[in-house]
Write a protein that holds these residues in place. Sequence first.
Motif, mmCIF file in Angstrom:
data_model
loop_
_atom_site.group_PDB
_atom_site.id
_atom_site.type_symbol
_atom_site.label_atom_id
_atom_site.label_comp_id
_atom_site.label_asym_id
_atom_site.label_seq_id
_atom_site.Cartn_x
_atom_site.Cartn_y
_atom_site.Cartn_z
ATOM 1 N N ALA A 1 -54.566 -15.767 28.277
ATOM 2 C CA ALA A 1 -53.576 -14.712 27.509
ATOM 3 C C ALA A 1 -52.440 -15.548 26.941
ATOM 4 O O ALA A 1 -52.223 -16.448 27.411
ATOM 5 N N THR B 1 -49.439 -9.174 22.470
ATOM 6 C CA THR B 1 -50.215 -10.145 23.586
ATOM 7 C C THR B 1 -51.703 -10.196 23.183
ATOM 8 O O THR B 1 -52.192 -9.667 22.178
ATOM 9 N N TYR B 2 -52.397 -11.278 23.743
ATOM 10 C CA TYR B 2 -53.564 -11.717 23.418
ATOM 11 C C TYR B 2 -54.437 -11.834 24.727
ATOM 12 O O TYR B 2 -53.760 -12.355 25.575
ATOM 13 N N TYR B 3 -55.699 -11.431 24.754
ATOM 14 C CA TYR B 3 -56.483 -11.431 26.078
ATOM 15 C C TYR B 3 -57.861 -12.330 25.408
ATOM 16 O O TYR B 3 -58.416 -11.564 24.739
ATOM 17 N N THR B 4 -58.181 -13.124 26.327
ATOM 18 C CA THR B 4 -59.851 -13.342 26.056
ATOM 19 C C THR B 4 -60.342 -12.387 26.469
ATOM 20 O O THR B 4 -60.159 -11.670 27.531
ATOM 21 N N LYS C 1 -60.183 -9.161 29.782
ATOM 22 C CA LYS C 1 -59.664 -7.765 29.352
ATOM 23 C C LYS C 1 -59.822 -6.670 30.090
ATOM 24 O O LYS C 1 -60.920 -6.703 30.569
ATOM 25 N N THR D 1 -53.367 -9.147 33.208
ATOM 26 C CA THR D 1 -52.138 -8.307 32.501
ATOM 27 C C THR D 1 -51.140 -9.451 32.482
ATOM 28 O O THR D 1 -50.499 -10.102 33.445
ATOM 29 N N LEU E 1 -48.866 -13.632 35.313
ATOM 30 C CA LEU E 1 -50.429 -13.210 35.034
ATOM 31 C C LEU E 1 -50.812 -12.476 36.296
ATOM 32 O O LEU E 1 -50.978 -13.173 37.038
#
Length: 126
Positions: free
Chosen positions: A48, A57-60, A64, A68, A80
């Motif tokens: 993330a 934000t980015y999440y792999t 997801k 968070t 995290l």
Amino acid sequence: QMQLVESGGGLVQAGGSLRLSCAASERTFYYVMGWFRQAPGKEREVVAAISSSGQSTYYTDSVKGRFTISRDNAKNTVYLQMNSLKPEDTAAYYCAADVGLWDERRATTSRAYMFWGPGTQVTVSS
């Protein structure tokens, strides 16, 4: 030079939760922050990332809806939150900082990050 220290790792059963923290030695306001992980025999991968303001934000895909990422710039700390943990989440987790504007492609590239913590181990038992 910024120093980062992760904490909060440990051993947890599948389905459990952990909260990782990353404490920085200086103000984090200007840094994009990322969490990466590396399992034995595998390449380091982004988990993330979060922009300096926290607005982006980015999440792999694999995390997801379960993980968070958040930040508290007043405390120079990034978090995290990991819920519904799976055995495949087992890895060493690393916090990293990158100076610059938010760019999702850059934020997901480990080479872009200037500063790294020593890592914290997360082990999820089945």
